[in-house]
Motif scaffolding. Structure first.
Motif, short mmCIF file in Angstrom:
data_model
loop_
_atom_site.label_atom_id
_atom_site.label_comp_id
_atom_site.label_asym_id
_atom_site.label_seq_id
_atom_site.Cartn_x
_atom_site.Cartn_y
_atom_site.Cartn_z
N UNK A 1 -2.45 6.45 -10.22
CA UNK A 1 -3.30 5.52 -9.47
C UNK A 1 -4.48 5.00 -10.27
N UNK A 2 -4.95 5.75 -11.24
CA UNK A 2 -6.11 5.30 -12.02
C UNK A 2 -5.71 4.45 -13.22
N UNK A 3 -4.44 4.14 -13.33
CA UNK A 3 -3.97 3.30 -14.43
C UNK A 3 -4.05 1.83 -14.04
N UNK A 4 -3.71 0.98 -14.98
CA UNK A 4 -3.67 -0.46 -14.70
C UNK A 4 -2.65 -0.75 -13.61
N UNK A 5 -1.53 -0.04 -13.64
CA UNK A 5 -0.50 -0.23 -12.61
C UNK A 5 -1.08 0.07 -11.22
N UNK A 6 -1.72 1.21 -11.09
CA UNK A 6 -2.28 1.61 -9.80
C UNK A 6 -3.33 0.65 -9.29
N UNK B 1 8.12 -2.31 -15.77
CA UNK B 1 7.42 -1.04 -15.61
C UNK B 1 7.57 -0.42 -14.22
N UNK B 2 7.60 -1.24 -13.18
CA UNK B 2 7.73 -0.73 -11.81
C UNK B 2 8.74 -1.59 -11.03
N UNK B 3 10.03 -1.38 -11.25
CA UNK B 3 11.02 -2.25 -10.60
C UNK B 3 10.98 -2.20 -9.07
N UNK B 4 10.57 -1.09 -8.48
CA UNK B 4 10.52 -0.99 -7.02
C UNK B 4 9.44 -1.90 -6.45
N UNK C 1 0.82 -1.21 0.00
CA UNK C 1 0.00 0.00 0.00
C UNK C 1 0.85 1.26 0.00
N UNK C 2 1.98 1.22 0.69
CA UNK C 2 2.88 2.37 0.69
C UNK C 2 3.57 2.58 -0.65
N UNK C 3 3.50 1.58 -1.52
CA UNK C 3 4.05 1.74 -2.88
C UNK C 3 3.09 2.52 -3.78
N UNK D 1 1.78 5.63 -3.50
CA UNK D 1 2.24 6.98 -3.84
C UNK D 1 3.39 6.98 -4.84
N UNK D 2 4.22 5.95 -4.78
CA UNK D 2 5.31 5.83 -5.75
C UNK D 2 4.75 5.58 -7.14
N UNK D 3 3.73 4.73 -7.22
CA UNK D 3 3.07 4.48 -8.51
C UNK D 3 2.45 5.77 -9.02
N UNK D 4 1.88 6.56 -8.13
CA UNK D 4 1.25 7.82 -8.53
C UNK D 4 2.28 8.80 -9.09
N UNK D 5 3.47 8.86 -8.48
CA UNK D 5 4.49 9.81 -8.89
C UNK D 5 5.36 9.31 -10.04
#
Length: 125
Positions: free
Chosen positions: A40-45, A84-87, A27-29, A31-35
């Motif tokens: 957040x409204x994408x498939x990733x989010x 797409x999101x290595x973190x 869940x703390x990730x 905001x990282x997805x948002x930035x």
């Protein structure tokens, strides 16, 4: 005479605690997805948020033997973000290692239980 304690019940508590911690970290990730991700409204989010919710739901499913496979599938889904999101993938790798260790501990407790070597199985005296 009272029933002997079930060591797996305590172990399920450890698993539930691990799931809650993992859900918080995932869940703390968000905001990282948002930035740094697509938002957040994408498939990733939605996927990262869904994984966090799925981990919390798994807390109630731990009494079923198949629940560990669901948990491992959610962690594998985090590995799918490697490009797409290595973190998020790093979170998946860390918690896959934690779950691997927990499964090793579970196997050890089950083996000791079968051999009658757990402290709760010893006769007082």
């Amino acid at each position: 005479m009272s029933q002997p304690k079930d060591p797996m019940k305590g172990f399920r508590g450890v698993q539930a605690g691990t799931l809650v911690l993992e859900a918080i970290v995932v869940g703390l990730a968000l905001p990282v997805v948002a930035q740094l991700g697509d938002g957040l409204s994408s498939v990733q989010g939605w996927t990262v948020g869904g994984i966090a919710v799925g981990l919390l739901v798994c807390c109630g499913l731990l009494r079923f033997p198949w629940s560990i496979w669901v948990i491992l599938a959610l962690n594998a889904a985090m590995l799918a973000f490697v490009v797409s999101l290595p973190w998020v993938t790093v979170i998946g790798v860390v918690f896959l290692a934690v779950w691997g260790w927990l499964m090793w501990l579970r196997r050890d407790v089950a083996r000791r239980m079968a051999e009658g070597r757990l402290p709760s199985q010893q006769q007082p005296g």
